[in-house]
Scaffold this motif. Structure first.
Motif, mmCIF file in Angstrom:
data_model
loop_
_atom_site.group_PDB
_atom_site.id
_atom_site.type_symbol
_atom_site.label_atom_id
_atom_site.label_comp_id
_atom_site.label_asym_id
_atom_site.label_seq_id
_atom_site.Cartn_x
_atom_site.Cartn_y
_atom_site.Cartn_z
ATOM 1 N N ARG A 164 -65.792 -26.491 14.548
ATOM 2 C CA ARG A 164 -65.659 -27.611 13.774
ATOM 3 C C ARG A 164 -66.275 -28.651 14.832
ATOM 4 O O ARG A 164 -66.947 -29.792 14.272
ATOM 5 N N ALA A 165 -65.991 -28.654 16.028
ATOM 6 C CA ALA A 165 -66.499 -29.592 17.103
ATOM 7 C C ALA A 165 -67.901 -29.730 17.046
ATOM 8 O O ALA A 165 -68.604 -30.677 17.015
ATOM 9 N N PHE A 166 -68.492 -28.418 17.063
ATOM 10 C CA PHE A 166 -69.927 -28.274 16.940
ATOM 11 C C PHE A 166 -70.543 -28.819 15.641
ATOM 12 O O PHE A 166 -71.485 -29.749 15.538
ATOM 13 N N ASP A 215 -69.159 -31.227 13.828
ATOM 14 C CA ASP A 215 -68.995 -32.590 13.713
ATOM 15 C C ASP A 215 -70.111 -33.551 14.749
ATOM 16 O O ASP A 215 -70.608 -34.392 14.432
ATOM 17 N N ALA A 216 -70.243 -32.796 15.886
ATOM 18 C CA ALA A 216 -71.596 -33.105 16.710
ATOM 19 C C ALA A 216 -72.809 -33.345 16.011
ATOM 20 O O ALA A 216 -73.593 -34.245 16.110
ATOM 21 N N LEU A 217 -73.111 -32.162 15.450
ATOM 22 C CA LEU A 217 -74.444 -32.246 14.570
ATOM 23 C C LEU A 217 -74.411 -33.004 13.802
ATOM 24 O O LEU A 217 -75.702 -33.733 13.622
ATOM 25 N N ARG A 218 -73.444 -33.271 12.762
ATOM 26 C CA ARG A 218 -73.262 -34.452 11.730
ATOM 27 C C ARG A 218 -73.758 -35.768 12.208
ATOM 28 O O ARG A 218 -74.467 -36.520 11.712
ATOM 29 N N GLY A 219 -73.097 -36.084 13.615
ATOM 30 C CA GLY A 219 -73.266 -37.200 14.078
ATOM 31 C C GLY A 219 -74.799 -37.794 14.580
ATOM 32 O O GLY A 219 -75.403 -38.507 14.650
ATOM 33 N N GLN A 220 -75.271 -36.317 15.034
ATOM 34 C CA GLN A 220 -76.793 -36.491 15.392
ATOM 35 C C GLN A 220 -77.633 -36.718 14.173
ATOM 36 O O GLN A 220 -78.638 -37.408 14.345
ATOM 37 N N GLU A 261 -76.838 -38.152 11.269
ATOM 38 C CA GLU A 261 -76.536 -39.631 10.970
ATOM 39 C C GLU A 261 -77.462 -40.536 11.799
ATOM 40 O O GLU A 261 -78.052 -41.631 11.265
#
Length: 129
Positions: A18-20, A22-27, A29
């Motif tokens: 889930r953390a991975f 979320d980090a990917l989604r932020g990148q 965006e």
């Protein structure tokens, strides 16, 4: 043989997965914002899409930029197709351009969210924000 997962069930993710994600989604965006050539403005305007065959899709904008729009329609246009785009309310006269349907997402209420890219950006003199 392992049974195939049921596509109607949401997958379970570990905290690390889930953390991975979320980090990917932020990148992604950040990349979307960096690639955007024109700022978007939250405007609720009447928009219609027309085909060469004479089909017309009526909807409302969610947001709009010089290079495209995101709108809500009752009927989904075809992904990848080109449409004549007519936006009312940006100017005294309707704003006309050509657009390509890049994304269609079905919403819970049965309508759909559509993203269009304009082949020619809306002219600079048109007030968007």
């Amino acid at each position: 043989m392992t049974p195939s997962p049921d596509p109607s069930e949401r997958p379970e993710f570990s905290p690390a997965e889930r953390a991975f994600l979320d980090a990917l989604r932020g990148q992604l965006e950040v990349q979307d914002l960096e690639l955007r050539a024109h700022p978007r403005f939250d405007l609720d305007l009447e928009v219609s899409l027309s085909t060469i065959e004479g089909l017309v899709f009526e909807g409302r904008t969610i947001d709009i930029a010089r290079g495209g729009l995101r709108g809500r329609f009752d009927v989904a246009p075809t992904l990848g197709n080109h449409y004549g785009v007519r936006v009312l309310g940006l100017d005294r006269e309707p704003t006309l351009t050509l657009g390509r349907c890049l994304r269609v997402e079905l919403l819970e209420d049965g309508s759909c969210e559509v993203v269009l890219h304009f082949s020619r950006p809306i002219r600079r003199g048109t007030q968007l924000g």
